[in-house]
Design a protein around this motif. Structure first.
Motif, mmCIF file in Angstrom:
data_model
loop_
_atom_site.group_PDB
_atom_site.id
_atom_site.type_symbol
_atom_site.label_atom_id
_atom_site.label_comp_id
_atom_site.label_asym_id
_atom_site.label_seq_id
_atom_site.Cartn_x
_atom_site.Cartn_y
_atom_site.Cartn_z
ATOM 1 N N GLY A 183 35.654 32.653 35.708
ATOM 2 C CA GLY A 183 35.406 33.556 36.726
ATOM 3 C C GLY A 183 35.499 33.108 38.225
ATOM 4 N N PRO A 184 34.909 32.031 38.488
ATOM 5 C CA PRO A 184 35.070 31.490 40.032
ATOM 6 C C PRO A 184 36.533 31.142 40.285
ATOM 7 C CG PRO A 184 33.260 30.447 38.856
ATOM 8 C CD PRO A 184 34.003 31.204 37.831
ATOM 9 N N LEU A 185 37.171 30.434 39.503
ATOM 10 C CA LEU A 185 38.705 30.113 39.595
ATOM 11 C C LEU A 185 39.497 31.065 39.789
ATOM 12 C CD1 LEU A 185 38.137 27.034 36.841
ATOM 13 C CD2 LEU A 185 38.177 26.919 39.344
ATOM 14 N N VAL A 186 39.633 32.123 38.982
ATOM 15 C CA VAL A 186 40.505 33.339 38.862
ATOM 16 C C VAL A 186 40.215 33.791 40.405
ATOM 17 C CG1 VAL A 186 40.936 35.733 38.003
ATOM 18 C CG2 VAL A 186 40.627 33.746 36.515
ATOM 19 N N SER A 187 38.760 34.025 40.552
ATOM 20 C CA SER A 187 38.610 34.828 41.886
ATOM 21 C C SER A 187 39.162 34.230 42.978
ATOM 22 C CB SER A 187 37.293 35.324 42.033
ATOM 23 O OG SER A 187 36.288 34.126 42.271
ATOM 24 N N LYS A 188 39.045 32.646 43.187
ATOM 25 C CA LYS A 188 39.467 31.890 44.193
ATOM 26 C C LYS A 188 40.891 32.127 44.312
ATOM 27 C CE LYS A 188 38.753 27.660 46.756
ATOM 28 N NZ LYS A 188 39.521 28.484 47.774
ATOM 29 N N VAL A 189 41.664 32.128 43.191
ATOM 30 C CA VAL A 189 43.413 32.169 43.501
ATOM 31 C C VAL A 189 43.600 33.674 43.667
ATOM 32 C CG1 VAL A 189 45.223 32.197 41.673
ATOM 33 C CG2 VAL A 189 43.482 30.462 41.487
ATOM 34 N N ALA A 190 42.938 34.482 43.202
ATOM 35 C CA ALA A 190 43.038 35.934 43.704
ATOM 36 C C ALA A 190 42.793 36.112 45.091
ATOM 37 C CB ALA A 190 42.036 37.002 42.842
ATOM 38 N N GLU A 191 41.976 35.446 45.738
ATOM 39 C CA GLU A 191 41.950 35.711 47.134
ATOM 40 C C GLU A 191 43.288 35.685 48.029
ATOM 41 O OE1 GLU A 191 39.285 32.970 48.748
ATOM 42 O OE2 GLU A 191 37.668 33.616 47.712
ATOM 43 N N GLU A 192 44.248 34.830 47.560
ATOM 44 C CA GLU A 192 45.631 34.605 48.220
ATOM 45 C C GLU A 192 46.730 35.897 47.542
ATOM 46 O OE1 GLU A 192 45.683 32.265 50.357
ATOM 47 O OE2 GLU A 192 43.741 31.718 49.856
ATOM 48 N N GLY A 193 46.158 36.588 46.582
ATOM 49 C CA GLY A 193 47.176 37.471 46.031
ATOM 50 C C GLY A 193 47.036 39.131 46.415
ATOM 51 N N ASP A 194 47.889 39.746 46.147
ATOM 52 C CA ASP A 194 47.992 41.220 46.217
ATOM 53 C C ASP A 194 47.427 41.981 44.995
ATOM 54 O OD1 ASP A 194 48.613 43.884 46.525
ATOM 55 O OD2 ASP A 194 50.856 43.443 46.786
ATOM 56 N N ASP A 195 46.449 42.472 45.139
ATOM 57 C CA ASP A 195 45.863 43.173 43.887
ATOM 58 C C ASP A 195 46.731 44.543 43.337
ATOM 59 O OD1 ASP A 195 44.783 45.221 45.744
ATOM 60 O OD2 ASP A 195 42.702 44.520 45.306
ATOM 61 N N GLN A 196 47.562 44.955 44.287
ATOM 62 C CA GLN A 196 48.314 45.983 43.711
ATOM 63 C C GLN A 196 49.729 45.698 43.212
ATOM 64 O OE1 GLN A 196 47.014 49.158 44.120
ATOM 65 N NE2 GLN A 196 45.128 48.312 44.710
ATOM 66 N N ALA A 197 50.104 44.487 43.268
ATOM 67 C CA ALA A 197 51.297 43.642 42.874
ATOM 68 C C ALA A 197 51.823 43.914 41.451
ATOM 69 C CB ALA A 197 51.551 42.303 43.081
ATOM 70 N N ILE A 198 50.690 43.934 40.431
ATOM 71 C CA ILE A 198 51.122 43.886 39.189
ATOM 72 C C ILE A 198 50.140 45.235 38.590
ATOM 73 C CG2 ILE A 198 51.325 42.890 36.817
ATOM 74 C CD1 ILE A 198 51.496 40.228 38.846
ATOM 75 N N LEU A 199 50.866 46.260 37.970
ATOM 76 C CA LEU A 199 50.218 47.419 37.274
ATOM 77 C C LEU A 199 49.718 46.933 36.082
ATOM 78 C CD1 LEU A 199 49.366 50.194 38.015
ATOM 79 C CD2 LEU A 199 51.317 50.937 36.397
ATOM 80 N N LEU A 200 48.242 46.789 35.950
ATOM 81 C CA LEU A 200 47.775 46.558 34.536
ATOM 82 C C LEU A 200 46.948 47.691 34.120
ATOM 83 C CD1 LEU A 200 46.721 42.860 35.655
ATOM 84 C CD2 LEU A 200 48.455 43.477 34.014
ATOM 85 N N PRO A 201 46.607 47.719 32.650
ATOM 86 C CA PRO A 201 46.054 48.935 32.379
ATOM 87 C C PRO A 201 44.293 48.857 32.644
ATOM 88 C CG PRO A 201 46.421 47.307 30.576
ATOM 89 C CD PRO A 201 47.173 46.744 31.557
ATOM 90 N N ARG A 202 43.873 50.019 32.497
ATOM 91 C CA ARG A 202 42.357 50.023 32.483
ATOM 92 C C ARG A 202 41.999 50.894 31.534
ATOM 93 N NH1 ARG A 202 44.862 48.737 36.986
ATOM 94 N NH2 ARG A 202 43.627 48.258 39.197
ATOM 95 N N ALA A 203 41.209 50.398 30.760
ATOM 96 C CA ALA A 203 40.480 51.330 29.612
ATOM 97 C C ALA A 203 39.160 51.769 30.038
ATOM 98 C CB ALA A 203 40.146 50.326 28.350
ATOM 99 N N TYR A 204 39.438 53.284 30.081
ATOM 100 C CA TYR A 204 38.192 54.040 30.235
ATOM 101 C C TYR A 204 37.686 54.724 29.027
ATOM 102 C CZ TYR A 204 38.792 53.504 35.245
ATOM 103 O OH TYR A 204 38.890 53.030 36.554
ATOM 104 N N LEU A 205 38.301 54.522 27.838
ATOM 105 C CA LEU A 205 37.932 55.060 26.534
ATOM 106 C C LEU A 205 37.627 56.541 26.489
ATOM 107 C CD1 LEU A 205 35.727 52.062 25.748
ATOM 108 C CD2 LEU A 205 38.064 52.484 25.039
ATOM 109 N N GLU A 206 36.803 57.067 25.660
ATOM 110 C CA GLU A 206 36.397 58.404 25.791
ATOM 111 C C GLU A 206 35.900 59.084 27.159
ATOM 112 O OE1 GLU A 206 34.486 56.585 23.557
ATOM 113 O OE2 GLU A 206 36.485 56.430 22.483
ATOM 114 N N PRO A 207 36.054 60.238 27.699
ATOM 115 C CA PRO A 207 35.842 60.643 29.021
ATOM 116 C C PRO A 207 34.321 60.343 29.319
ATOM 117 C CG PRO A 207 37.181 62.497 28.012
ATOM 118 C CD PRO A 207 37.202 61.519 26.809
#
Ligand code: KG4
Ligand code: ZN
Length: 341
Positions: A183-207
């Motif tokens: 967790g802490p390592l991913v979020s540290k690296v993420a600080e330098e990144g663009d969170d819109q750069a790669i489209l990834l799925p979001r699972a919302y399941l049933e409404p």
């Protein structure tokens, strides 16, 4: 009423911790001996090693907690211990210690659910909290949305159907070669990144579902990495980490807001290791503010595993007269709100 001084022990996973907490609010000491460096070389927690380390550490951690608190065994009103969920061998070390103390000092023993402890870390940090409320509990093993009408009352509104949020962070960190805990390592690296750069799925399941699913997201990240490797392309780790973190956060925030609307609460809590995540805290607080809801979370040190949160949860059981017998056993799959003693 006389004060209650509770010594609380937590050994459910890879932190050996003991704390002295007065009246469920005042933390006199909170000693946390982390085994992270020991498990790091294996890329995750090795249960057998965790148990052995707890055995090595527990007596000195308890002694230090008492010393820092300026208390002796004779000052204790009760001893509290996590009895599940968690690794069975790890839990048993804390349990044996707590039971030995309760027996020899002739004081009450209070068994605490680890997830309940995570929730109650909020009461240490924010004594003004009022019910009813909705709590998002996100850790290495759980992603639960919980409604609470009062102390000790838990209604599970949703839970993960596969990976927990923290588990997804840990697996992605491993795939990106970042190490453990993820967790802490991913979020540290993420600080330098663009969170819109790669489209990834979001699972919302049933409404109407308040359940979570993170395995599809995890697979999408792993597939992205595999494809890049096959094509010999360089992966921008910061962009991938940021896009992954954004996808997790979006779903957690949306469903927590949905739960708050459903239960018509004004108060939202965040709890568990993933509650230390800055983006999650900030995104949820911003969304809640738009709807005049208040969001509370503990400081990072009380988000990840610690004894003080167990002492806080134990207090509210202790004053209700809830006591465990010396037959209290470890329950690795213990469910929130279902006492097994
Ligand atoms: O609550 P916790 O300490 O242990 C369990 O009860 O599982 O949570 C540990 C989890 C790990 O998966 C870790 O990667 C995650 O919490 N975590 C985070 C952050 N800090 C810890 N996840 C995202 N962002 C963080 N800053
Ligand atoms: Zn935990």
């Amino acid at each position: 009423m006389t004060q209650s001084t509770i010594l609380a022990i937590e050994t459910s996973c890879d932190e050996t911790s003991a704390a002295v907490v007065v009246d469920g609010r005042e933390v006199l000491s909170n000693v946390i001996s982390s085994q992270v460096p020991v498990h790091q070389k294996y890329g995750g927690v090795v249960p057998e090693i965790a148990s052995r380390k707890h055995v090595e550490l527990i007596n000195s951690v308890v002694a230090e907690a008492l010393e820092l608190a300026g208390k002796t065994f004779a000052d204790l009103s009760a001893v509290a211990v996590t009895y599940g969920p968690g690794l069975v061998g790890a839990l048993l070390v804390g349990l044996s210690t707590a039971k030995a103390m309760a027996y020899t000092l002739n004081i009450p023993l209070v068994g605490v659910n680890h997830m309940e402890g995570h929730i109650y870390a909020n009461f240490l940090a924010h004594p003004e909290l009022e019910f009813p409320l909705v709590c998002l509990v996100v850790s290495g093993g759980h992603s639960d949305l919980v409604y609470m009408a009062g102390h000790g009352q838990y209604e599970i509104l949703g839970r993960t159907r596969d990976d927990a949020a923290g588990e997804a962070f840990d697996k992605i960190a491993r795939a990106l070669g970042l190490g453990y805990p993820g967790g802490p390592l991913v979020s540290k690296v993420a600080e330098e990144g663009d969170d819109q750069a790669i489209l990834l799925p979001r699972a919302y399941l049933e409404p109407d579902s308040l359940d979570f699913s993170f395995s599809g997201l995890k697979s999408a990240v792993l597939n992205y990495l595999n494809r890049a490797e096959q094509k010999g392309e360089e992966v921008n780790k910061a962009d991938l980490a940021a896009s992954f973190q954004r996808a997790v956060t979006d779903v957690l925030v949306d469903k927590t807001m949905q739960a708050a609307r459903l239960k018509k609460v004004k108060t939202i809590l965040l709890a568990g290791g993933v509650a230390a995540n800055r983006q999650l805290r900030e995104s949820l607080a911003a969304r809640a503010a738009d709807h005049n809801l208040q969001v509370f979370y503990p400081p990072p040190i009380l988000c990840t595993d610690n004894g003080a949160m167990i002492g806080a949860a134990a207090y509210f059981k202790f004053i209700k007269g809830i006591r465990a017998g010396l037959t209290l056993n470890a329950v690795p799959t213990l469910k929130l709100g279902i006492e097994e003693y």
